[in-house]
Write a protein that holds these residues in place. Structure first.
Motif, PDB file in Angstrom:
ATOM      1  N   HIS A  52      76.329  32.934  35.098  1.00 49.37           N
ATOM      2  CA  HIS A  52      76.520  33.764  36.289  1.00 49.37           C
ATOM      3  C   HIS A  52      76.571  35.252  35.931  1.00 49.37           C
ATOM      4  O   HIS A  52      76.215  36.104  36.754  1.00 49.37           O
ATOM      5  N   VAL A  53      76.977  35.572  34.704  1.00 47.20           N
ATOM      6  CA  VAL A  53      76.922  36.954  34.228  1.00 47.20           C
ATOM      7  C   VAL A  53      75.463  37.383  34.097  1.00 47.20           C
ATOM      8  O   VAL A  53      75.077  38.488  34.504  1.00 47.20           O
ATOM      9  N   HIS A  54      74.636  36.506  33.536  1.00 48.84           N
ATOM     10  CA  HIS A  54      73.201  36.799  33.429  1.00 48.84           C
ATOM     11  C   HIS A  54      72.610  37.035  34.814  1.00 48.84           C
ATOM     12  O   HIS A  54      71.815  37.974  35.000  1.00 48.84           O
ATOM     13  N   LEU A  55      72.979  36.190  35.768  1.00 49.93           N
ATOM     14  CA  LEU A  55      72.457  36.346  37.128  1.00 49.93           C
ATOM     15  C   LEU A  55      72.873  37.683  37.729  1.00 49.93           C
ATOM     16  O   LEU A  55      72.053  38.383  38.352  1.00 49.93           O
ATOM     17  N   ASN A  56      74.119  38.076  37.507  1.00 57.00           N
ATOM     18  CA  ASN A  56      74.607  39.349  38.057  1.00 57.00           C
ATOM     19  C   ASN A  56      73.855  40.535  37.457  1.00 57.00           C
ATOM     20  O   ASN A  56      73.518  41.494  38.170  1.00 57.00           O
ATOM     21  N   TYR A  57      73.602  40.481  36.148  1.00 54.45           N
ATOM     22  CA  TYR A  57      72.825  41.551  35.513  1.00 54.45           C
ATOM     23  C   TYR A  57      71.416  41.602  36.095  1.00 54.45           C
ATOM     24  O   TYR A  57      70.875  42.685  36.359  1.00 54.45           O
ATOM     25  N   PHE A  58      70.825  40.421  36.268  1.00 50.70           N
ATOM     26  CA  PHE A  58      69.474  40.376  36.821  1.00 50.70           C
ATOM     27  C   PHE A  58      69.435  40.975  38.227  1.00 50.70           C
ATOM     28  O   PHE A  58      68.556  41.789  38.552  1.00 50.70           O
ATOM     29  N   LEU A  59      70.381  40.591  39.068  1.00 50.73           N
ATOM     30  CA  LEU A  59      70.396  41.087  40.447  1.00 50.73           C
ATOM     31  C   LEU A  59      70.669  42.597  40.495  1.00 50.73           C
ATOM     32  O   LEU A  59      70.181  43.292  41.389  1.00 50.73           O
ATOM     33  N   TYR A  60      71.439  43.088  39.521  1.00 50.92           N
ATOM     34  CA  TYR A  60      71.762  44.522  39.500  1.00 50.92           C
ATOM     35  C   TYR A  60      70.557  45.361  39.066  1.00 50.92           C
ATOM     36  O   TYR A  60      70.228  46.371  39.692  1.00 50.92           O
ATOM     37  N   TYR A  61      69.890  44.917  37.977  1.00 54.13           N
ATOM     38  CA  TYR A  61      68.803  45.735  37.428  1.00 54.13           C
ATOM     39  C   TYR A  61      67.437  45.428  38.070  1.00 54.13           C
ATOM     40  O   TYR A  61      66.536  46.252  38.029  1.00 54.13           O
ATOM     41  N   LYS A  62      67.271  44.194  38.567  1.00 48.84           N
ATOM     42  CA  LYS A  62      65.991  43.769  39.133  1.00 48.84           C
ATOM     43  C   LYS A  62      64.835  44.095  38.176  1.00 48.84           C
ATOM     44  O   LYS A  62      63.887  44.833  38.531  1.00 48.84           O
ATOM     45  N   PRO A  63      64.878  43.563  36.953  1.00 49.73           N
ATOM     46  CA  PRO A  63      63.866  43.912  35.954  1.00 49.73           C
ATOM     47  C   PRO A  63      62.485  43.357  36.300  1.00 49.73           C
ATOM     48  O   PRO A  63      62.355  42.346  36.983  1.00 49.73           O
ATOM     49  N   LYS A  64      61.477  44.038  35.776  1.00 46.92           N
ATOM     50  CA  LYS A  64      60.107  43.548  35.900  1.00 46.92           C
ATOM     51  C   LYS A  64      59.718  42.692  34.695  1.00 46.92           C
ATOM     52  O   LYS A  64      58.765  41.914  34.775  1.00 46.92           O
ATOM     53  N   ASP A  88      59.476  38.278  43.512  1.00 45.57           N
ATOM     54  CA  ASP A  88      58.119  38.683  43.158  1.00 45.57           C
ATOM     55  C   ASP A  88      58.104  39.899  42.239  1.00 45.57           C
ATOM     56  O   ASP A  88      57.073  40.228  41.663  1.00 45.57           O
ATOM     57  N   SER A  89      59.250  40.567  42.112  1.00 46.01           N
ATOM     58  CA  SER A  89      59.305  41.811  41.340  1.00 46.01           C
ATOM     59  C   SER A  89      59.137  41.583  39.841  1.00 46.01           C
ATOM     60  O   SER A  89      58.725  42.490  39.116  1.00 46.01           O
ATOM     61  N   VAL A  90      59.455  40.386  39.354  1.00 41.43           N
ATOM     62  CA  VAL A  90      59.309  40.094  37.920  1.00 41.43           C
ATOM     63  C   VAL A  90      57.831  39.861  37.621  1.00 41.43           C
ATOM     64  O   VAL A  90      57.195  38.983  38.203  1.00 41.43           O
ATOM     65  N   LYS A  91      57.299  40.651  36.684  1.00 44.65           N
ATOM     66  CA  LYS A  91      55.878  40.592  36.367  1.00 44.65           C
ATOM     67  C   LYS A  91      55.584  39.891  35.043  1.00 44.65           C
ATOM     68  O   LYS A  91      54.487  39.378  34.849  1.00 44.65           O
TER      69      LYS A  91
END
Length: 301
Positions: A52-64, A88-91
């Motif tokens: 869930h920490v990984h998920l929170n980081y992902f949602l915060y940064y929205k990396p490509k 769709d933002s992850v490329k």
């Protein structure tokens, strides 16, 4: 970095997130140290953190671009899909250190439908060995870093970089692959192999001393769409324990699932088998590790 450059079609992505294990005895510690010279430190997070920490980081940064292990990416994708979301933002997604099975790849395509997924092959003993061809025709060897041989399916490596404690024709990796001698449509002329069918220590043993690689067992389980997670343990030659986390939307009966697994394992083993199928709420990795072994054996060679 060369592989990343090719995967990005020579247009590198800046918005990145790396999830790695940075223990002092791991190659990823050196990678993390290198990454800190090129990207902000808060874009490198620990693989041993709670999913869930990984998920929170992902949602915060929205990396490509995301780089991690298949087990970590599988957990991230499942947590996203549980929320009935996709991004769709992850490329671009890069995985390493473990085999990316088809089930995990399908989950990643559902959670990140616009992302290209590539793998690299690295080990603690020899560092970076190979990376997936941009044309999807195998794994090109970093031949300026190492020499790779394949003997009866087993990868043997000689390290050309480490001058302090070099390894020469090292046979202890336990990884399985086979050569791909077809010409490649990409510009890379380095030799390539295909397969990476798992590790010899993940193999299933037969009474005559021969082994069966984990790949056919994984393929069988991944073809059962109603599974969320699984783990296969060979307790004795023809005796297996199978842990199952069913998909929440599954309508497959336990009896039908047991019949599928027993029939499939019997065909792989060419012998009648007994499978103890147990439904569980989750399957945790061993202490200190980030991944759940999908196939393991308690039978000694």
């Amino acid at each position: 970095m060369l592989a990343f450059y090719e995967w990005c079609s020579k247009d590198p992505i800046n918005n990145v997130l790396y999830i790695y294990h940075s223990g002092s005895d791991r190659i990823d510690r050196a990678l993390s140290d290198y990454l800190r010279t090129t990207i902000p430190e808060d874009r490198i997070i620990s693989a041993v953190d709670d999913p869930h920490v990984h998920l929170n980081y992902f949602l915060y940064y929205k990396p490509k671009f995301i780089s991690s292990y298949p087990a970590i990416m599988r957990s991230l994708a499942m947590n996203i899909l549980k929320k009935r979301k996709s991004f769709d933002s992850v490329k671009l997604i890069h995985t390493t250190s473990e085999t990316l099975d088809n089930h995990t790849k399908n989950l990643l395509h559902q959670a990140f439908p616009k992302a290209s997924i590539y793998q690299s092959y690295a080990t603690t003993e020899a560092g970076n060995i190979a990376y997936e061809c941009p044309s999807r025709q195998g794994y090109h060897i970093f031949e300026d870093n190492c020499i790779v041989e394949i003997d009866q399916g087993n990868i043997i490596v000689t390290d050309l970089i480490n001058q302090a404690t070099p390894i020469i024709r090292y046979q202890g990796l336990g990884d399985l692959a086979h050569w791909n001698k077809e010409s490649c449509s990409c510009p890379n002329s380095f030799r390539k192999f295909t397969g990476l069918d798992g590790r010899t220590q993940d193999s299933v043993y037969l009474p005559n001393g021969t082994t069966i690689p984990p790949f056919p067992f994984k393929t069988l389980m991944e073809d059962i769409k109603e599974l969320y997670k699984y783990q296969i343990t060979q307790e004795d030659y023809y005796d297996f324990k199978v842990l199952i986390v069913p998909d929440e939307t599954s309508h497959l009966s336990r009896q039908t699932l047991l019949q599928k697994i027993n029939a499939g394992f019997g065909k792989i083993m060419h012998h009648k088998v007994r499978c103890d199928v147990q439904y569980v709420s989750d399957i945790e990795p061993p202490a200190g590790l980030h991944k759940v072994p999908l196939v393991q054996s308690k039978v000694k060679e």
